[in-house]
Design an enzyme around this catalytic site. Sequence first.
Site, PDB file in Angstrom:
ATOM      1  N   CYS A 255       0.852  -1.206   0.000  1.00 20.86           N
ATOM      2  CA  CYS A 255       0.000   0.000   0.000  1.00 20.86           C
ATOM      3  C   CYS A 255       0.882   1.248   0.000  1.00 20.86           C
ATOM      4  O   CYS A 255       1.569   1.528   0.989  1.00 20.86           O
ATOM      5  CB  CYS A 255      -0.925  -0.037   1.216  1.00 20.86           C
TER       6      CYS A 255
ATOM      7  N   CYS B 228       0.009   4.125   2.513  1.00 21.79           N
ATOM      8  CA  CYS B 228       0.270   3.649   3.883  1.00 21.79           C
ATOM      9  C   CYS B 228       1.730   3.872   4.244  1.00 21.79           C
ATOM     10  O   CYS B 228       2.062   4.299   5.356  1.00 21.79           O
ATOM     11  CB  CYS B 228      -0.024   2.151   4.003  1.00 21.79           C
TER      12      CYS B 228
END
Lengths: 171, 661
Positions: free
Chosen positions: A62, A65
């Site tokens: 991700c 993230c």
Amino acid sequence: MRNIKLIILILSFNMISIYSQDNVSLGKIPNIDLKLLNGKKTTLYKLLKTGPVLLDFWATWCKPCKQVMKHLNKYHNDYKNQGLTVVMINQDTPRSLGKVKAYINSKGYDFLVSIDPNQQISKKLNGQIMPNLILVNEDATVKWRHQGYMPGEELEIKEQIESLLLSLKKD
Amino acid sequence: MYKKFLLAVFPFLIQSEKDAFSVFDLDFWNYNAGIVMNFGDSYDDFTYMENRMDLNFFKNNFSAWLQYEYSDPPELGFSIKDLRKYRIEYSSGPWSIKYGDIYEVWGRGLVLAQLDDQGIDFDNSSRGYLINYQSDNISVTQMSGETVNAQLGADLRHPEFEFTHNIDATNINFEAYPFSYGLSFLQSNELHQLKPLGVMDTVDINHRLHGAYISWFGSNMDIFIEYMDKQSKSRTFQTNFSGQEIESLTPLKRGSAAYFNSNYYLGNWSLFFEYKRYSFDRLNPVDTDYIINNYGNRIDYQVMPILYREQNHSFLGRAAHQTNANDERGYQVELSGGLSNGFQVVTQFSHLSRNDTWESISPIEWNRKNISGLLPTTNFSALPYLEFYAELNGYLLNNRLQFKTAIGTNEEVTKVNRFFKGLSNTISENWTYTDSIWYGEDWFYLDSQIVSMDTSINQIETMLYQKSKSFTIPIDLTLSLKNGYSVGLGLAYQERYKNNVKKGNAGGFYNYADSTWILNDETNPNHSSNETTSNYPNETPFQINRMFSLSIGKASKWALTLNYDWTNVQEIITIDPKYNPLEAFIYGDVKYFKGQRNDNNPPPFTKNKWVSLEFSYNLSSTQRISFLYGSIQGGLVCSNGICRILQPFNDGLKLSYSAIF
């Protein structure tokens, strides 16, 4: 067709009403078991005994993230003396779970990292959209939630942490 | 009826604070909820609508989860207008019990890993119950339930096959820090749907899986080892004299899987190593595709480590290896660490192959030879896969510019049609003409017949296989500006090769019955050819992909992203049905805006290009809405290592909304 109308009605109703509220009550968070990267176990309520906790859901694949993690690690170190603990809950499946610890170590991060390979915690807390931040007060009430990350939002995260810590000092 | 009732009270549960009643009183419950809504409508008649609502309730030792879905149809998968998932949990002291949709992961998933990923329509949860006893150093879990796993067929959007599993499983985990041990047992009775083969269209199978794992955590290193054994048997049922149904089990297949992972740490540097050896069904290299009618192999509960990099860039994802969980071995090494200037370096290498090398005996028969030792091979008949990835990322300009640049390469033999090396029979035919006419100034031969066949023994080396290769450079830059604004730039370049390779002094078998070869040149048995042809249409030697994305955003508010994807040749040629105004704007085509273009006949310069513009807006910190207009190239999409081929989205609008509260 009747079902479509019902769905649209429900979604519209919730969307408009939530949007119209400045301070949505986010309720109390349940106690969750946290399996840490180092093999040890703890629970959210145990961590809350020392102060507020900032939870964030993430995965090694991700991109946003990873962008926010650097800032969260800084806040973990900056505010740990005031009781804040940052817990990063990893969502990698067993297919790539082995890489999580190597990634954290290579970045030199100090926050706690928990693993949630079957997404049990994220399902309980509706954290499927990542990153997903939940700032939890000592009494287990959710003070703030945020999904997604864009550069610059780290300032809002910092404001929310400081606001919570300040309110705790006043109490 | 109760589902409709829950749906009806849903908004009141969320909004009402004082007027609710009984257990639906929000003062009684702690709760959270989430909504995800996706809508898409493209010009080529592809319309989807997905709505999912998740509700979680908590009170003391009790919790419940409900997920309602209204998707008709979803982007991928079956239509559903029902309560999709639910679970009720109760815990007291060391005991906990769950009823509903269960998701469990034991070890690294060699026996059981249950996941739900709507992005690729993967869900292998089981509906049933789970009982768990957990003390400080021991955890015992027993679960039982049913799962229906769907498998895509010819249609890439709607599943065609269903495999129903009834499982009973037990896991025992011992904790003695720094050690942890686990034992797992799983039994599944599967009703496996087949591609129609006459009357029988399903088959009953019994699977029994036994697994064990151990982990150790040290200050500078850690180790994880897991091994499992699986036996599958055909189930048949016969009725005895008293009318009772008697089950009979016949051994079908036996397999095993082994996995090892270790990390070593030195300061900010980490060395990651993992090894796997999966062997459930060893098919010859022609039968590389997943075959519905080949059953008794790895089951859908086994979501095991893949040992290649899970890429988050679409170009790298499209070129990803599709793992063969039934027959693959290999290792992955990754070295990552921080440099003194704050930059981070990641280098990764992966090498996988089948467990055997294969040699052609006849067009339909193969000879299998097990690879000695533990490591994979580069022998092409074992379908090797090699991957290298290097990345540098960090911050510049006083932490205002974040950058990531990488290089990714991979090389793979995807299919072997023929391979033989050694002494073998060859055959040559002698023909004579039996009919001819004189026309003009020359003879023309009208018919011929074989007069003799010569066989001999020659040294043969022949190979025919498919090979793919890719080279990708992605670059991402994000510049933070004042007042929360930021600009992002993404660039990517990729070359992909997909070739048929034909080598050797023999061109193929004489017939299907035996292993007699036909030499390329009967007069010169040593004459060897080496021919490589491209698999891309129009003999295009290789595919070039380029991607450009530009985004502008304001923190916590909005983001606007333009994506431009271009290729020189499509693997599966799709027709762009419409010339949309966004394309005309990007290409600076004034004629379109003057009404001099036909919307339904896009000009040639738009061919093989996909342009989209996405606007996302944060209604609040927990609510986000986004609109996308334009086209998106289809292709392989991988999430958590599970891949699906998605079809392109042409000239349409996508709307997404998500909220948590």
